[in-house]
Design a protein around this motif. Structure first.
Motif, PDB file in Angstrom:
ATOM      1  N   ILE A 171       0.890  -1.324   0.214  1.00 10.26           N
ATOM      2  CA  ILE A 171      -0.180   0.210  -0.175  1.00 10.26           C
ATOM      3  C   ILE A 171       1.064   0.974   0.398  1.00 10.26           C
ATOM      4  O   ILE A 171       2.090   1.489   0.854  1.00 10.26           O
ATOM      5  N   GLU A 172       0.703   2.192  -1.067  1.00 12.96           N
ATOM      6  CA  GLU A 172       1.740   2.982  -1.455  1.00 12.96           C
ATOM      7  C   GLU A 172       0.734   4.417  -1.481  1.00 12.96           C
ATOM      8  O   GLU A 172      -0.041   4.220  -2.140  1.00 12.96           O
ATOM      9  N   LYS A 173       0.920   6.119  -0.339  1.00 14.56           N
ATOM     10  CA  LYS A 173      -0.020   6.635  -0.229  1.00 14.56           C
ATOM     11  C   LYS A 173       0.351   8.142  -1.677  1.00 14.56           C
ATOM     12  O   LYS A 173      -0.635   8.027  -2.317  1.00 14.56           O
ATOM     13  N   GLY A 192       9.472   8.325  -2.942  1.00 14.63           N
ATOM     14  CA  GLY A 192      10.355   8.571  -1.876  1.00 14.63           C
ATOM     15  C   GLY A 192      11.890   8.387  -1.986  1.00 14.63           C
ATOM     16  O   GLY A 192      12.199   8.758  -3.315  1.00 14.63           O
ATOM     17  N   ASN A 193      12.774   7.971  -0.651  1.00 14.15           N
ATOM     18  CA  ASN A 193      13.583   7.598  -0.954  1.00 14.15           C
ATOM     19  C   ASN A 193      14.275   7.116  -1.887  1.00 14.15           C
ATOM     20  O   ASN A 193      15.496   7.473  -2.233  1.00 14.15           O
ATOM     21  N   VAL A 194      13.990   6.029  -2.235  1.00 15.32           N
ATOM     22  CA  VAL A 194      14.579   5.047  -3.131  1.00 15.32           C
ATOM     23  C   VAL A 194      14.965   5.902  -4.461  1.00 15.32           C
ATOM     24  O   VAL A 194      15.643   5.556  -5.181  1.00 15.32           O
ATOM     25  N   PHE A 253      19.703   2.639   1.142  1.00 13.40           N
ATOM     26  CA  PHE A 253      19.569   2.543  -0.418  1.00 13.40           C
ATOM     27  C   PHE A 253      20.830   1.051  -0.220  1.00 13.40           C
ATOM     28  O   PHE A 253      20.058   0.396  -1.150  1.00 13.40           O
ATOM     29  N   LYS A 254      21.336   1.381   0.330  1.00 13.31           N
ATOM     30  CA  LYS A 254      22.198   0.086  -0.105  1.00 13.31           C
ATOM     31  C   LYS A 254      21.651  -1.203   0.966  1.00 13.31           C
ATOM     32  O   LYS A 254      21.999  -2.538   0.438  1.00 13.31           O
ATOM     33  N   ALA A 255      21.114  -1.040   1.772  1.00 11.80           N
ATOM     34  CA  ALA A 255      20.446  -2.222   2.401  1.00 11.80           C
ATOM     35  C   ALA A 255      19.065  -2.269   1.721  1.00 11.80           C
ATOM     36  O   ALA A 255      18.570  -3.715   2.141  1.00 11.80           O
TER      37      ALA A 255
HETATM   38  C1  LIG Z   1      19.311  12.866  -0.168  1.00  6.62           C
HETATM   39  C2  LIG Z   1      19.697  11.328  -0.375  1.00  6.62           C
HETATM   40  C3  LIG Z   1      20.711  10.695  -0.305  1.00  6.62           C
HETATM   41  C4  LIG Z   1      20.697   8.846   0.166  1.00  6.62           C
HETATM   42  N1  LIG Z   1      21.713   8.497  -0.351  1.00  6.62           N
HETATM   43  C5  LIG Z   1      21.836   7.271   0.439  1.00  6.62           C
HETATM   44  C6  LIG Z   1      23.308   6.608  -0.830  1.00  6.62           C
HETATM   45  O1  LIG Z   1      24.176   7.691  -1.450  1.00  6.62           O
HETATM   46  N2  LIG Z   1      22.817   5.021  -0.091  1.00  6.62           N
HETATM   47  C7  LIG Z   1      21.983   4.547   0.529  1.00  6.62           C
HETATM   48  O2  LIG Z   1      22.742   4.099   1.231  1.00  6.62           O
HETATM   49  N3  LIG Z   1      21.805   5.867   1.138  1.00  6.62           N
HETATM   50  C8  LIG Z   1      21.116   6.476   0.722  1.00  6.62           C
HETATM   51  N4  LIG Z   1      19.756   7.468   1.390  1.00  6.62           N
HETATM   52  C9  LIG Z   1      18.738   7.122   2.326  1.00  6.62           C
HETATM   53  C10 LIG Z   1      17.893   5.841   1.522  1.00  6.62           C
HETATM   54  O3  LIG Z   1      17.581   6.652   0.815  1.00  6.62           O
HETATM   55  C11 LIG Z   1      17.062   5.603   2.705  1.00  6.62           C
HETATM   56  O4  LIG Z   1      17.522   4.894   3.634  1.00  6.62           O
HETATM   57  C12 LIG Z   1      15.800   4.706   1.756  1.00  6.62           C
HETATM   58  O5  LIG Z   1      15.196   4.870   0.771  1.00  6.62           O
HETATM   59  C13 LIG Z   1      15.069   4.642   2.568  1.00  6.62           C
HETATM   60  O6  LIG Z   1      13.821   3.188   1.922  1.00  6.62           O
HETATM   61  P1  LIG Z   1      13.358   3.072   1.473  1.00  6.62           P
HETATM   62  O7  LIG Z   1      13.356   3.177  -0.209  1.00  6.62           O
HETATM   63  O8  LIG Z   1      11.690   1.849   1.375  1.00  6.62           O
HETATM   64  O9  LIG Z   1      12.174   4.274   1.518  1.00  6.62           O
HETATM   65  P2  LIG Z   1      10.883   5.141   0.700  1.00  6.62           P
HETATM   66  O10 LIG Z   1      11.460   5.741  -0.845  1.00  6.62           O
HETATM   67  O11 LIG Z   1      11.102   7.175   1.462  1.00  6.62           O
HETATM   68  O12 LIG Z   1      10.046   4.676   0.589  1.00  6.62           O
HETATM   69  C14 LIG Z   1       8.855   4.829   1.746  1.00  6.62           C
HETATM   70  C15 LIG Z   1       7.516   5.014   1.241  1.00  6.62           C
HETATM   71  O13 LIG Z   1       6.368   5.075   2.149  1.00  6.62           O
HETATM   72  C16 LIG Z   1       5.585   5.738   1.647  1.00  6.62           C
HETATM   73  N5  LIG Z   1       4.618   6.160   2.855  1.00  6.62           N
HETATM   74  C17 LIG Z   1       4.760   6.625   3.696  1.00  6.62           C
HETATM   75  N6  LIG Z   1       3.473   7.177   4.850  1.00  6.62           N
HETATM   76  C18 LIG Z   1       2.392   5.918   3.936  1.00  6.62           C
HETATM   77  C19 LIG Z   1       0.792   5.863   4.334  1.00  6.62           C
HETATM   78  N7  LIG Z   1       0.910   6.791   5.244  1.00  6.62           N
HETATM   79  N8  LIG Z   1       0.288   5.618   2.851  1.00  6.62           N
HETATM   80  C20 LIG Z   1       1.399   4.863   2.760  1.00  6.62           C
HETATM   81  N9  LIG Z   1       2.584   4.343   2.036  1.00  6.62           N
HETATM   82  C21 LIG Z   1       3.066   5.684   2.940  1.00  6.62           C
HETATM   83  C22 LIG Z   1       6.292   7.087   1.185  1.00  6.62           C
HETATM   84  O14 LIG Z   1       5.301   7.321   0.095  1.00  6.62           O
HETATM   85  C23 LIG Z   1       7.235   6.238   0.224  1.00  6.62           C
HETATM   86  O15 LIG Z   1       7.238   5.792  -1.250  1.00  6.62           O
HETATM   87  C24 LIG Z   1      20.062   8.568   0.546  1.00  6.62           C
HETATM   88  C25 LIG Z   1      18.225   9.303   1.163  1.00  6.62           C
HETATM   89  C26 LIG Z   1      18.267  10.966   0.848  1.00  6.62           C
HETATM   90  C27 LIG Z   1      17.061  11.320   1.034  1.00  6.62           C
END
Ligand SMILES: Cc1cc2nc3c(=O)[nH]c(=O)nc-3n(C[C@H](O)[C@H](O)[C@H](O)COP(=O)(O)OP(=O)(O)OC[C@H]3O[C@@H](n4cnc5c(N)ncnc54)[C@H](O)[C@@H]3O)c2cc1C
Length: 416
Positions: free
Chosen positions: A62-64, A70-72, A367-369
């Motif tokens: 479920i994605e808002k 997001g951060n990915v 991201f790496k994780a």
């Molecule tokens: C500028 C920047 C540089 C970075 N550089 C690095 C790097 O070089 N190497 C590295 O390892 N990491 C890096 N990171 C960290 C990494 O991007 C994040 O730790 C990682 O992407 C987080 O996990 P995710 O991909 O699941 O997050 P996200 O992609 O943020 O996914 C979370 C999702 O949850 C959704 N969401 C939120 N609330 C709700 C809700 N109520 N209902 C439904 N959906 C919801 C959001 O819309 C989002 O799509 C960086 C981050 C940033 C911002």
């Protein structure tokens, strides 16, 4: 549809009419066995491995907003496993091994590029610390090389070696580290999960959780109630907000982190370089832009944009390390909301609510994780037991005094 070189040639010869949407757009069902909240890298990887590795069915993400928004899709794309502590290094090395086979595994080109990462050393004490870290990496099956100044000068002659406030004295290299095209990771996992029957539900915000007698029954969303036997939350910077729906307060603060891309330049940097005397790191994208970043802005926020003082600070770091960067024009900047934990390490754990699981606290290293986080979260949710490389990522570690303080900085999100 499987992708292959033959498929690309066949489509080119027939006007590219055979490509299909990469995932479906299903309406939410009344109930699932598993709901993953958050369609970022970690949520999508969790759904993919739940279906593929753990044979689970009736799964929804479920994605808002939209997948990968997001951060990915906002990070600076660096992957590595150069950690020191036992709680971290085996996990990140597991992740790097998964990156190495990921494109074949999910049959998608994510541009995994093991171009190497180099952490620069500027003092004798730093050399001692990096030597220790390199040894810890090797003991855990990772690769690490300690380089001297002349070896680095041969690689990157334009770095500021001599006439510098912080002269370069050496570096710790991990040659298997590198970069990956970040949004393709979300798309690859999404496609792989969808093809295994996972419902990817976009534009659907989780607005509440239905919990009765200490057990999760499902989630309230902007598209109605959706029932679930198990719910896993992987929402990165929104962790505190979403877990508040279950009445939980987390040892996490949300901060903004900015990223920067310059205009396209001729090939200059063929790996990733980190400055050891400030917070600055840089690589060059395949399109030629210098991709770089530095510190979080340092105040709590949910805004996906940052402020000028940190832009100035990052520019200073860049100028100290490689004065030539002063000639490059900045093309764009953006921000992402980071789930900063108090010791800089993440959580992959059950919660006190039966059937509710939490994945977060990734700070700016998540991201790496992504592959290992998805695998270990899927393991936890399917088997109700932590994966052996993720046993330390517990929510009660602060209560028990078992912090994983990788940098030895204490409870200071801005220093991790
Ligand atoms: C500028 C920047 C540089 C970075 N550089 C690095 C790097 O070089 N190497 C590295 O390892 N990491 C890096 N990171 C960290 C990494 O991007 C994040 O730790 C990682 O992407 C987080 O996990 P995710 O991909 O699941 O997050 P996200 O992609 O943020 O996914 C979370 C999702 O949850 C959704 N969401 C939120 N609330 C709700 C809700 N109520 N209902 C439904 N959906 C919801 C959001 O819309 C989002 O799509 C960086 C981050 C940033 C911002």
């Amino acid at each position: 549809m499987r992708y292959s070189g033959f498929r690309v040639i066949a489509e080119a010869l027939t006007g590219h009419k055979g490509w299909k949407p990469v995932w479906r757009d299903p309406a939410p069902q009344a109930e699932y066995d598993y709901i993953i909240v958050g369609g970022g890298g970690h949520g999508l990887a969790t759904a993919y491995y739940l279906a593929k590795e753990f044979g689970q069915k009736r799964i929804a993400v479920i994605e808002k907003g939209y997948l990968g928004g997001g951060n990915v899709g906002r990070n600076t794309t660096i992957i590595r496993s150069n950690y020191l502590l036992d709680g971290n290094e085996p996990f990140y090395e597991f992740s790097l091994k998964l990156w190495e086979g990921l494109e074949q595994d999910f049959n998608y080109n994510a541009m995994v590029s093991q171009r190497g990462i180099l952490n620069l050393i500027h003092s004798d004490a730093q050399r001692d610390a990096f030597t220790r870290r390199g040894n810890a990496m090797i003991l855990n099956g990772a690769d690490a090389d300690l380089l001297d100044r002349e070896q680095i000068r041969a690689m990157y002659p334009w770095l500021n070696f001599d006439d510098a406030r912080f002269p370069i004295k050496g570096g710790l290299a991990q040659r298997r580290g590198g970069t990956v095209r970040h949004d393709a990771v979300a798309w690859g996992y999404a496609r792989g999960a969808d093809s295994r029957g996972v419902d990817l539900i976009q534009n659907c915000e989780v607005t509440g959780m239905r919990i009765e007698n200490g057990k999760i029954l499902g989630v309230e969303t902007s598209r109605g109630f959706i029932g679930a036997k198990k719910v896993g939350v992987a929402v990165a910077g929104s962790s505190s907000r979403v877990m508040a729906h279950a009445g939980m307060r987390l040892p996490i603060e949300s901060h903004v982190l900015q990223a920067f891309v310059s205009e396209g330049l001729k090939p200059l940097i063929d790996g990733v370089i980190t400055f050891g005397a400030g917070h600055f790191y840089v690589s060059q994208s395949d399109k030629g832009g210098l991709v770089f970043g530095g510190d979080i802005d340092g105040y709590n926020t949910y805004a996906q944009r940052g402020n000028l003082p940190v832009i100035e600070d990052v520019a200073e770091g860049g100028m100290a390390l490689m004065p030539a960067i002063g000639r490059a024009r900045l093309l764009r900047t953006w921000g992402g909301v980071m789930d900063m934990s108090m010791d800089g390490s993440p959580f992959i754990d059950k919660t006190p609510v039966d059937g509710l699981y939490f994945n977060g606290g990734w700070c700016y290293g998540g991201f790496k994780a992504t592959p290992a986080s998805g695998w270990c979260f899927a393991h936890l949710m399917a088997k109700d037991a932590p994966h052996k490389v993720a046993t330390a990522y517990r929510l009660d570690r602060f209560l028990k005094g078992k912090m994983i303080d990788e940098k030895g900085q204490g409870a200071q999100p801005n220093l991790h």
